[in-house]
Scaffold this motif. Sequence first.
Motif, PDB file in Angstrom:
ATOM      1  N   ASP A 116      18.812  62.486  20.681  1.00 38.91           N
ATOM      2  CA  ASP A 116      17.616  61.812  21.181  1.00 38.91           C
ATOM      3  C   ASP A 116      16.472  62.195  20.240  1.00 38.91           C
ATOM      4  OD1 ASP A 116      15.611  60.606  22.619  1.00 38.91           O
ATOM      5  OD2 ASP A 116      15.477  62.206  24.120  1.00 38.91           O
ATOM      6  N   GLU A 127      18.173  66.708  21.887  1.00 40.00           N
ATOM      7  CA  GLU A 127      16.851  66.293  21.429  1.00 40.00           C
ATOM      8  C   GLU A 127      16.590  66.776  20.009  1.00 40.00           C
ATOM      9  OE1 GLU A 127      12.721  66.085  23.629  1.00 40.00           O
ATOM     10  OE2 GLU A 127      12.947  68.084  22.752  1.00 40.00           O
ATOM     11  N   ASP A 140      24.755  57.622  19.803  1.00 44.32           N
ATOM     12  CA  ASP A 140      23.652  58.148  20.617  1.00 44.32           C
ATOM     13  C   ASP A 140      23.840  59.625  20.956  1.00 44.32           C
ATOM     14  OD1 ASP A 140      25.805  57.879  22.268  1.00 44.32           O
ATOM     15  OD2 ASP A 140      24.797  56.655  23.787  1.00 44.32           O
ATOM     16  N   ASP A 197      23.976  64.939  28.161  1.00 38.91           N
ATOM     17  CA  ASP A 197      22.717  64.431  27.627  1.00 38.91           C
ATOM     18  C   ASP A 197      22.703  64.563  26.106  1.00 38.91           C
ATOM     19  OD1 ASP A 197      21.775  63.873  30.137  1.00 38.91           O
ATOM     20  OD2 ASP A 197      20.813  65.827  30.382  1.00 38.91           O
TER      21      ASP A 197
END
Length: 324
Positions: free
Chosen positions: A57, A24, A54, A21
């Motif tokens: 986030d 953040e 990417d 992931d």
Amino acid sequence: MKKFVALTTMGALLAGTALADPVEVKIGYALAENSHYGAGSKKWIEVTEGLVGDRFDFVEFPASALGGEREVIEGLQLGTVEATIVSSGVLSNFVPEVGVFDIPFLFRDFEHARSVLDGPIGQEMLAKFEDQGLIALAWGEQGFRHITNNRAPINAPADLAGLKLRTMENPVHILAFQTLGAAPTPMAWPEVVSALEQGTIDGQENPLSVIVSSKLNEVQKNLTLTGHVYAPNVFFVSQIFWEGLTDEEKEAFRKGAVEGGLAMRAFVDNAEATGAKAMEDAGMAVNTLSVEQKEVIKEALAPAYADYAETFGAELIQQISDAK
């Protein structure tokens, strides 16, 4: 069989890395997304993503959603917030020397202010924040500050007498308005509009970029274009977050912040060109101080200037004043 297991394990690890992931990155700032803060934040994100893809986030928290500016900076120090754009209002609580930029009438114009911040003096000042657990990447901008109030237009120091004026939590600003006879009232930005509505304070002072984007015409009658203080802001990331980045990622965040600062300056230039007319069209009474009126105010600030010279050093102040 051992080779097969090893290859399988390695493949799984690589797949896990590729599919991990994104990290953040919370970016908190005081005003709405359609403000100069929002313009700076979005350009920061756009440029950083363009350089590193990417991996992150980015989540924006506009309109003080993470708290007041001091709270957000403390969040960076704790590592609970990754990034922010903060006005100069609270910065002297962390690096007292940065307060020199808040001295009234220090900067002649935008070109002068931007040259100083982009040059050695400004860059050396950014580096001082690292000792406070903060990585200051670039200067942003709000513009020159002006006074709004519900009592009367400001034309001379006497017009400020007893005026309950919201200021930032900034000792340089507070001393200036005390010297001019006003009643400066330090207040976090999220409380200001309601305080103006309720009459707890008579007025406030901010650049046109803030006055327009916050629609202060809805709660203030008078706008005086004093241009008394140049207001920069700073793009920060948490030192805790920073230390977890690769060199490539650090450079991407730094470049993104620089471009974000330029986006803020472009926004401010537009606000300066159109903001006063927009506020006048919206019903505010707008007046502009003449050069002579500004000189009278500067003369009244003489006791404060003596204090600033003692605090920041007359040599540094003169160096900034003389910069081309």
